[in-house]
Design a protein around this motif. Structure first.
Motif, PDB file in Angstrom:
ATOM      1  N   GLN A 154     -40.323 -11.145   0.722  1.00 55.13           N
ATOM      2  CA  GLN A 154     -40.233  -9.695   0.901  1.00 55.13           C
ATOM      3  C   GLN A 154     -39.001  -9.138   0.199  1.00 55.13           C
ATOM      4  O   GLN A 154     -39.069  -8.082  -0.439  1.00 55.13           O
ATOM      5  CB  GLN A 154     -40.182  -9.371   2.395  1.00 55.13           C
ATOM      6  N   PHE A 155     -37.889  -9.838   0.337  1.00 54.63           N
ATOM      7  CA  PHE A 155     -36.660  -9.376  -0.313  1.00 54.63           C
ATOM      8  C   PHE A 155     -36.826  -9.316  -1.827  1.00 54.63           C
ATOM      9  O   PHE A 155     -36.466  -8.323  -2.470  1.00 54.63           O
ATOM     10  CB  PHE A 155     -35.498 -10.303   0.048  1.00 54.63           C
ATOM     11  N   ARG A 156     -37.359 -10.381  -2.423  1.00 53.69           N
ATOM     12  CA  ARG A 156     -37.536 -10.416  -3.880  1.00 53.69           C
ATOM     13  C   ARG A 156     -38.480  -9.332  -4.375  1.00 53.69           C
ATOM     14  O   ARG A 156     -38.307  -8.790  -5.467  1.00 53.69           O
ATOM     15  CB  ARG A 156     -38.047 -11.792  -4.291  1.00 53.69           C
ATOM     16  N   LYS A 157     -39.474  -9.018  -3.565  1.00 53.45           N
ATOM     17  CA  LYS A 157     -40.427  -7.983  -3.953  1.00 53.45           C
ATOM     18  C   LYS A 157     -39.789  -6.603  -3.909  1.00 53.45           C
ATOM     19  O   LYS A 157     -40.039  -5.759  -4.775  1.00 53.45           O
ATOM     20  CB  LYS A 157     -41.638  -8.036  -3.020  1.00 53.45           C
ATOM     21  N   GLU A 158     -38.959  -6.363  -2.911  1.00 52.59           N
ATOM     22  CA  GLU A 158     -38.340  -5.042  -2.741  1.00 52.59           C
ATOM     23  C   GLU A 158     -37.158  -4.814  -3.671  1.00 52.59           C
ATOM     24  O   GLU A 158     -36.912  -3.684  -4.094  1.00 52.59           O
ATOM     25  CB  GLU A 158     -37.906  -4.854  -1.298  1.00 52.59           C
ATOM     26  N   TYR A 159     -36.396  -5.861  -3.978  1.00 56.18           N
ATOM     27  CA  TYR A 159     -35.173  -5.697  -4.779  1.00 56.18           C
ATOM     28  C   TYR A 159     -35.178  -6.702  -5.930  1.00 56.18           C
ATOM     29  O   TYR A 159     -34.388  -7.636  -5.971  1.00 56.18           O
ATOM     30  CB  TYR A 159     -33.942  -5.893  -3.886  1.00 56.18           C
ATOM     31  N   SER A 160     -36.066  -6.456  -6.863  1.00 53.66           N
ATOM     32  CA  SER A 160     -36.293  -7.413  -7.948  1.00 53.66           C
ATOM     33  C   SER A 160     -35.367  -7.227  -9.147  1.00 53.66           C
ATOM     34  O   SER A 160     -35.218  -8.122  -9.966  1.00 53.66           O
ATOM     35  CB  SER A 160     -37.750  -7.331  -8.427  1.00 53.66           C
ATOM     36  N   ASN A 161     -34.727  -6.048  -9.275  1.00 53.15           N
ATOM     37  CA  ASN A 161     -33.863  -5.825 -10.434  1.00 53.15           C
ATOM     38  C   ASN A 161     -32.739  -4.854 -10.106  1.00 53.15           C
ATOM     39  O   ASN A 161     -32.707  -4.237  -9.033  1.00 53.15           O
ATOM     40  CB  ASN A 161     -34.669  -5.334 -11.645  1.00 53.15           C
ATOM     41  N   GLU A 162     -31.820  -4.704 -11.044  1.00 55.01           N
ATOM     42  CA  GLU A 162     -30.621  -3.875 -10.874  1.00 55.01           C
ATOM     43  C   GLU A 162     -30.963  -2.410 -10.628  1.00 55.01           C
ATOM     44  O   GLU A 162     -30.350  -1.740  -9.784  1.00 55.01           O
ATOM     45  CB  GLU A 162     -29.749  -4.011 -12.125  1.00 55.01           C
TER      46      GLU A 162
END
Length: 290
Positions: free
Chosen positions: A7-15
């Motif tokens: 979930q974290f990677r999906k929500e905050y994938s880039n700068e």
């Protein structure tokens, strides 16, 4: 609800997503541009952590990371968000060496990131109420392993370790305080500053708690070799927290200096107090960042 790494990677994938999140938390509710006082939109300036008023005659700029823990850092915001995720999702915290290994940053950077996040894990301000347990623990290694000039140090109860007093509201918050000694004067101030008068206080039979009955309903538990829990007459809650605290220090961090022990105690207290919050714990710290 648990907050998973997927979930974290999906929500905050880039700068860009991370910076947009910080901008929304800080400026989404401002009615107009602070400079031209016009209702307008702010557009991201490519290559910079800044947004600019879309009015061509204004072009006022906002810097979302200014005044936050992210100010003047060259470390990726994705990495910062990931450290916050680790420190709010792991049971016993994460060491600076682990952050160093996972992010590929220097130990100095990893250590600083961890402590910047710990600053946001402070105790609450409202008085604890209801049934409250109070106890003390002692943090430190075996005295015989210390340098000779430190072996003579006498702290709480004549024990050559660092005392910590924790106050736990059953079903609620825990607060921990690193103290120089566990005399009645210091404990009196901690309890009166953090517990509502008239609450039910449960402690052990230590003499520093003898005054408690004057301001609170006091239950003193007599500890011996045949410990038996009788109804609510126990200090199992606070002792369970101390087990968590000691596992974090000895298992995750190996050693914590007296100078920074309060920060680590606050971190453990925050996670324990919000242990059922799941995803909200991450969002809570993210909100405090800005």
């Amino acid at each position: 609800m648990k907050y998973t790494i997927n979930q974290f990677r999906k929500e905050y994938s880039n700068e860009d997503i991370c910076l947009d999140k910080i901008f929304d938390m800080r400026y989404s509710k401002i009615p107009c541009c602070p400079q031209c006082s016009q209702q307008t939109t702010f557009k991201r300036i490519p290559g910079r952590r800044a947004y600019q008023c879309s009015d061509k005659d204004c072009q006022y700029q906002l810097y979302p990371t200014a005044g936050t823990v992210f100010e003047k850092t060259r470390t990726s915001l994705v990495d910062w968000f990931y450290v916050i995720y680790l420190m709010t999702s792991t049971r016993n915290g994460v060491s600076a060496k682990e952050i160093e290994r996972q992010l590929g940053v220097t130990y100095k950077t990893a250590w600083r990131m961890g402590h910047q996040v710990r600053k946001l894990m402070s105790n609450g301000s409202e008085l604890l109420t209801g049934t409250v347990e109070v106890d003390e623990a002692y943090i430190g290694g075996n005295p015989k392993n210390k340098h000779a000039n430190k072996q003579a140090e006498q702290l709480g109860r004549g024990i050559k370790k660092q005392p910590i007093v924790s106050i736990v509201q059953r079903g609620g918050e825990v607060r921990s305080f690193v103290v120089d000694n566990v005399g009645s004067g210091g404990i009196y101030k901690l309890i009166t500053d953090n517990v509502e008068k008239g609450s039910k206080l449960i402690t052990d039979g230590f003499t520093s708690y003898k005054w408690v009955g004057m301001q609170h309903e006091h239950i003193a538990v007599k500890h011996n070799n045949d410990r038996v829990t009788v109804g609510e007459k126990h200090t199992n809650t606070v002792e369970g927290f101390f087990s968590h605290l000691k596992r974090t220090i000895s298992g995750t961090h190996i050693h914590v200096s007296r100078q920074h022990l309060q920060a680590y105690a606050n971190e453990c207290s925050f996670r324990y107090s919000n242990r059922v919050a799941g995803q909200m714990m991450f969002k809570m710290i993210l909100g405090r960042c800005v």
